[in-house]
Design a protein around this motif. Structure first.
Motif, short mmCIF file in Angstrom:
data_model
loop_
_atom_site.label_atom_id
_atom_site.label_comp_id
_atom_site.label_asym_id
_atom_site.label_seq_id
_atom_site.Cartn_x
_atom_site.Cartn_y
_atom_site.Cartn_z
N LEU A 1 9.65 -0.47 -5.11
CA LEU A 1 9.79 -0.88 -3.71
C LEU A 1 8.75 -0.23 -2.80
O LEU A 1 8.60 -0.65 -1.65
N SER A 2 8.07 0.78 -3.29
CA SER A 2 7.06 1.45 -2.47
C SER A 2 5.69 1.42 -3.14
O SER A 2 4.86 2.31 -2.92
N TRP A 3 5.43 0.38 -3.93
CA TRP A 3 4.19 0.32 -4.70
C TRP A 3 2.96 0.27 -3.81
O TRP A 3 1.90 0.78 -4.17
N ARG A 4 3.11 -0.33 -2.63
CA ARG A 4 1.96 -0.38 -1.72
C ARG A 4 1.54 1.03 -1.30
O ARG A 4 0.34 1.33 -1.24
N SER A 5 2.51 1.87 -0.98
CA SER A 5 2.19 3.24 -0.59
C SER A 5 1.55 4.00 -1.74
O SER A 5 0.63 4.81 -1.53
N LEU B 1 -11.85 1.09 1.17
CA LEU B 1 -11.08 0.93 2.41
C LEU B 1 -10.72 -0.53 2.65
O LEU B 1 -9.66 -0.83 3.21
N CYS B 2 -11.58 -1.45 2.24
CA CYS B 2 -11.25 -2.87 2.35
C CYS B 2 -10.05 -3.22 1.47
O CYS B 2 -9.15 -3.96 1.90
N VAL B 3 -10.03 -2.67 0.27
CA VAL B 3 -8.89 -2.89 -0.64
C VAL B 3 -7.62 -2.29 -0.04
O VAL B 3 -6.55 -2.91 -0.08
N VAL B 4 -7.72 -1.09 0.52
CA VAL B 4 -6.57 -0.45 1.16
C VAL B 4 -6.04 -1.32 2.28
O VAL B 4 -4.82 -1.50 2.43
N HIS B 5 -6.94 -1.87 3.08
CA HIS B 5 -6.53 -2.73 4.19
C HIS B 5 -5.81 -3.97 3.69
O HIS B 5 -4.78 -4.37 4.24
N ARG B 6 -6.32 -4.56 2.62
CA ARG B 6 -5.68 -5.76 2.07
C ARG B 6 -4.29 -5.45 1.51
O ARG B 6 -3.35 -6.23 1.69
N ILE B 7 -4.14 -4.31 0.87
CA ILE B 7 -2.85 -3.92 0.32
C ILE B 7 -1.84 -3.71 1.44
O ILE B 7 -0.67 -4.12 1.33
N ARG B 8 -2.26 -3.08 2.51
CA ARG B 8 -1.35 -2.81 3.63
C ARG B 8 -0.89 -4.10 4.30
O ARG B 8 0.25 -4.20 4.76
N ILE B 9 -1.77 -5.09 4.35
CA ILE B 9 -1.42 -6.36 5.00
C ILE B 9 -0.49 -7.18 4.11
O ILE B 9 0.50 -7.75 4.57
#
Length: 220
Positions: free
Chosen positions: A143-147, A211-219
């Motif tokens: 449930l927290s895989w994005r983090s 950082l682009c990948v991080v941004h995509r994951i957060r969205i």
């Protein structure tokens, strides 16, 4: 210009950062799971100590590692006795330095992600007989895989860019402990500005992609 001299720090940085980020991520998962939802006397102090490498000057972190693991410390002497060589100014020293500076960022991200999981879902899992390890593996982490993904990538980026602690604790030995940041420093100091610019461009481009990948994951 693009020769072994160029690729050596890049390959070494990739090796050091990969091992360091895996180590920091593994420890962060365990500690974040232990600390999640727990309250005890001294918790703030403990977490403050863990977060110090995130805000302290990297040279201070490197100096602390020298005091803790250097040849004059009892721990450093014990390690030298076990391994047959000191840890300072070795490849593993670079890994340790990157691990220490990456850990706080990964830990804080994972802790925030774990605490965002609905406690009702965890209570249901407990009521069905799930132990703490099962709860972590089958409820909290999924449930927290994005983090977890964001924490790992940010920690990787932080370890990749580490300079001060690495220079203090591991040195700047070509082919052994010379990572991209320390190579840039040496190349600039010795007048090889073009070579330094190639390394700067490489690390900026890779960090930008992370950082682009991080941004995509957060969205998503």
């Amino acid at each position: 210009m693009i020769n072994q001299e160029f690729w050596s720090p890049i390959l070494l940085s990739a090796q050091v950062t990969t091992v360091a980020s895996i180590l920091a991520f593994s420890v962060a998962i365990i500690i974040a799971a232990i600390m999640k939802g727990r309250s005890f006397t001294g918790k703030v102090l403990v977490e403050t100590i863990w977060m110090l490498p995130l805000v302290l000057p990297p040279t201070v972190v490197g100096f602390g590692l020298l005091l803790l693991l250097g040849r004059n410390s009892w721990l450093g002497q014990a390690i030298e006795w076990l391994l047959g060589q000191p840890v300072v100014f070795t490849w593993w020293a670079a890994v340790i330095a990157a691990t220490v500076v990456a850990f706080p960022l990964i830990y804080q991200t994972l802790k925030t992600g774990f605490e965002s999981v609905d406690s009702d879902l965890e209570d249901v899992a407990r009521s069905m007989g799930a132990g703490e390890v099962q709860l972590l593996m089958y409820v909290t982490i999924p449930l927290s895989w994005r983090s977890l993904a964001v924490g790992y990538l940010l920690g990787f980026a932080r370890g990749l860019g580490e300079f001060g602690a690495t220079l203090m604790f591991a040195g700047n030995i070509p082919g052994k402990t010379q990572t991209i940041p320390t190579a840039i420093y040496l190349a600039t100091e010795t007048g090889h500005v073009t070579l330094a610019a190639y390394w700067v461009g490489s690390i900026v481009m890779f960090s930008f992609l992370l950082l682009c990948v991080v941004h995509r994951i957060r969205i998503y």
